[in-house]
Write an enzyme that holds these catalytic residues in place. Structure first.
Site, PDB file in Angstrom:
ATOM      1  N   LEU A 242       0.815  -1.217   0.000  1.00  0.00           N
ATOM      2  CA  LEU A 242       0.000   0.000   0.000  1.00  0.00           C
ATOM      3  C   LEU A 242       0.852   1.273   0.000  1.00  0.00           C
ATOM      4  CD1 LEU A 242      -2.807  -1.067   2.514  1.00  0.00           C
ATOM      5  CD2 LEU A 242      -2.742  -1.320   0.011  1.00  0.00           C
ATOM      6  N   HIS A 243       0.283   2.310  -0.632  1.00  0.00           N
ATOM      7  CA  HIS A 243       0.932   3.626  -0.711  1.00  0.00           C
ATOM      8  C   HIS A 243      -0.155   4.689  -0.597  1.00  0.00           C
ATOM      9  CE1 HIS A 243      -0.598   3.541  -4.794  1.00  0.00           C
ATOM     10  NE2 HIS A 243       0.064   2.420  -5.031  1.00  0.00           N
TER      11      HIS A 243
ATOM     12  N   HIS B  29      -3.527   4.328  -2.473  1.00  0.00           N
ATOM     13  CA  HIS B  29      -4.519   3.480  -1.797  1.00  0.00           C
ATOM     14  C   HIS B  29      -5.143   4.235  -0.620  1.00  0.00           C
ATOM     15  CE1 HIS B  29      -1.652   0.249  -3.388  1.00  0.00           C
ATOM     16  NE2 HIS B  29      -2.778  -0.054  -3.967  1.00  0.00           N
TER      17      HIS B  29
ATOM     18  N   GLN C 103      -5.449 -12.549 -12.699  1.00  0.00           N
ATOM     19  CA  GLN C 103      -5.330 -11.350 -13.530  1.00  0.00           C
ATOM     20  C   GLN C 103      -3.904 -11.093 -14.012  1.00  0.00           C
ATOM     21  OE1 GLN C 103      -6.758  -8.676 -10.283  1.00  0.00           O
ATOM     22  NE2 GLN C 103      -5.246  -7.251 -11.086  1.00  0.00           N
TER      23      GLN C 103
ATOM     24  N   GLY D 114      -9.158   3.718  -8.386  1.00  0.00           N
ATOM     25  CA  GLY D 114      -8.317   4.836  -8.807  1.00  0.00           C
ATOM     26  C   GLY D 114      -8.319   5.041 -10.325  1.00  0.00           C
TER      27      GLY D 114
ATOM     28  N   ASP E 188      -5.881   3.349 -12.956  1.00  0.00           N
ATOM     29  CA  ASP E 188      -6.234   2.185 -13.768  1.00  0.00           C
ATOM     30  C   ASP E 188      -7.514   2.520 -14.538  1.00  0.00           C
ATOM     31  OD1 ASP E 188      -4.285  -0.109 -12.774  1.00  0.00           O
ATOM     32  OD2 ASP E 188      -4.865   1.080 -11.052  1.00  0.00           O
TER      33      ASP E 188
ATOM     34  N   VAL F 288      -2.918   9.687  -7.487  1.00  0.00           N
ATOM     35  CA  VAL F 288      -2.004  10.342  -6.543  1.00  0.00           C
ATOM     36  C   VAL F 288      -0.586  10.178  -7.080  1.00  0.00           C
ATOM     37  CG1 VAL F 288      -1.123  10.350  -4.175  1.00  0.00           C
ATOM     38  CG2 VAL F 288      -3.540   9.889  -4.608  1.00  0.00           C
TER      39      VAL F 288
ATOM     40  N   ARG G 189       4.266  -1.251  -7.992  1.00  0.00           N
ATOM     41  CA  ARG G 189       5.371  -1.750  -8.837  1.00  0.00           C
ATOM     42  C   ARG G 189       6.575  -0.813  -8.834  1.00  0.00           C
ATOM     43  NH1 ARG G 189       0.853  -3.748 -11.721  1.00  0.00           N
ATOM     44  NH2 ARG G 189       0.958  -5.993 -12.092  1.00  0.00           N
TER      45      ARG G 189
HETATM   46  P1  AMP Z   1      -3.685  -2.129  -6.805  1.00  0.00           P
HETATM   47  O1  AMP Z   1      -3.334  -2.483  -5.396  1.00  0.00           O
HETATM   48  O2  AMP Z   1      -2.529  -1.603  -7.596  1.00  0.00           O
HETATM   49  O3  AMP Z   1      -4.478  -3.191  -7.497  1.00  0.00           O
HETATM   50  O4  AMP Z   1      -4.664  -0.879  -6.698  1.00  0.00           O
HETATM   51  C1  AMP Z   1      -5.808  -0.909  -5.886  1.00  0.00           C
HETATM   52  C2  AMP Z   1      -6.618   0.339  -6.162  1.00  0.00           C
HETATM   53  O5  AMP Z   1      -5.828   1.495  -5.895  1.00  0.00           O
HETATM   54  C3  AMP Z   1      -7.062   0.437  -7.634  1.00  0.00           C
HETATM   55  O6  AMP Z   1      -8.375   0.957  -7.681  1.00  0.00           O
HETATM   56  C4  AMP Z   1      -6.060   1.413  -8.208  1.00  0.00           C
HETATM   57  O7  AMP Z   1      -6.557   2.124  -9.322  1.00  0.00           O
HETATM   58  C5  AMP Z   1      -5.843   2.336  -7.026  1.00  0.00           C
HETATM   59  N1  AMP Z   1      -4.573   3.049  -7.163  1.00  0.00           N
HETATM   60  C6  AMP Z   1      -3.346   2.494  -7.403  1.00  0.00           C
HETATM   61  N2  AMP Z   1      -2.417   3.474  -7.519  1.00  0.00           N
HETATM   62  C7  AMP Z   1      -3.073   4.654  -7.361  1.00  0.00           C
HETATM   63  C8  AMP Z   1      -2.674   6.017  -7.392  1.00  0.00           C
HETATM   64  N3  AMP Z   1      -1.407   6.387  -7.592  1.00  0.00           N
HETATM   65  N4  AMP Z   1      -3.613   6.965  -7.205  1.00  0.00           N
HETATM   66  C9  AMP Z   1      -4.914   6.614  -6.990  1.00  0.00           C
HETATM   67  N5  AMP Z   1      -5.352   5.354  -6.945  1.00  0.00           N
HETATM   68  C10 AMP Z   1      -4.446   4.381  -7.139  1.00  0.00           C
END
Ligand code: AMP
Length: 281
Positions: free
Chosen positions: A33-34, A37, A61, A149, A152, A178, A189
């Site tokens: 997480l960052h 999230h 996926q 977010g 994606d 963000v 990543r």
């Molecule tokens: P992930 O853990 O990468 O599958 O992302 C989980 C959720 O966080 C998804 O809805 C992503 O679109 C969102 N997300 C990932 N990175 C960002 C970001 N930099 N800004 C906003 N939402 C994000």
């Protein structure tokens, strides 16, 4: 914060919560997480009485086994971040909890055009996997609000379509991307990049900003070629640079000066595949 690893008890708990009329917000993640999230958690906390976050690296996926194996895992830190952010419930299932019948004969979804372009064509099966996991998570959690977010962009459109198939699903709320102070979109990543790679990676944001600043009505071919060259010069192996209608994601080669557009990029740096996008008109 409550932690659930099993779907049954979580579903039971949330059914009780729902019966009291409480609004549930849901933030699905793959962990590491960052702040991107955390923005979704914060948006959910503002709009819903209970926020549920899932952490699950969904094998179905990933079209690339190395990408799946190397996906960053920071569970201890993730839980601490969620706790500090005031998240109410975290769901951390095993693969067998999400796919009790295994992953060989999962449902297929009719995604049409959306699956034939960009992330769909570059990552065969990716959006089927996204739908498979989201269908299962939404059935278990049954939230009124779902937070995802814009980072994606295509995934948000796919999930919107899935919600339509499921009927009576949640309202999807899309939050802006963000970024780090230099513009690099936050991403789990990014942790796989070297320090130098991280400095180079900002070229994606710079390229998107260049496309936005240079957009004029007429053919887009040269703009797309220039953007591709900029990324190659910065050390990327470009998967795609595309300009599409923002509402339909129809990839376009000209601009009428009116239709809202989005520029989308996928490119490899140090064997890490990064994506980003920007609404450019
Ligand atoms: P992930 O853990 O990468 O599958 O992302 C989980 C959720 O966080 C998804 O809805 C992503 O679109 C969102 N997300 C990932 N990175 C960002 C970001 N930099 N800004 C906003 N939402 C994000």
């Amino acid at each position: 914060m409550k932690l659930f690893r099993k779907a049954g008890p979580l579903r039971e708990h949330l059914l009780q919560v729902r019966m009291t009329g409480i609004k549930i917000g849901f933030v699905p993640t793959m962990g590491a997480l960052h702040n991107g999230h955390m923005q979704l958690i914060s948006a959910s906390r503002q709009a819903a009485a209970i926020t549920v976050c899932s952490i699950f690296v969904n094998p179905t996926q990933f079209n690339n086994p190395t990408d799946f194996e190397k996906y960053p895992k920071t569970l201890g830190d993730d839980i601490a971040m969620l706790e500090a952010a005031g998240n109410d419930i975290v769901f951390i299932p095993d693969v067998s909890e999400i796919y009790p019948e295994g992953t060989d004969h999962l449902q297929k979804f009719e995604l049409g055009y959306l699956e034939t372009i960009l992330e769909g064509s570059s990552r065969p099966g990716h959006f089927q996997g996204v739908c498979q996991v989201m269908e299962r998570l939404l059935t278990i959690i049954d939230p009124q609000l779902l937070f995802m977010g814009q980072k994606d962009y295509q995934q948000c459109m796919v999930v919107k379509k899935l919600i339509g198939f499921m009927g009576n699903g949640p309202e999807l709320i899309t939050a802006p991307t963000v970024r780090q102070p230099d513009g690099l979109a936050m991403s789990s990543r990014n942790r796989r990049l070297s320090e130098t790679g991280r400095q180079q990676a900002v070229a994606i944001y710079q390229t998107l900003s260049y496309v936005k600043a240079s957009l004029t009505p007429g053919p887009l071919r040269k703009l797309v070629a220039d953007a591709t060259n900029k990324l190659s010069d910065a050390g990327f192996t470009v998967d795609y640079v595309a300009i599409a209608h923002a509402s339909s994601l129809e990839v376009t080669k000209t601009w009428d000066g009116n239709t809202p557009l989005v520029c989308l990029i996928a490119a490899f740096l140090e064997e890490v595949r990064l994506i980003d996008n920007m609404v450019i008109s």
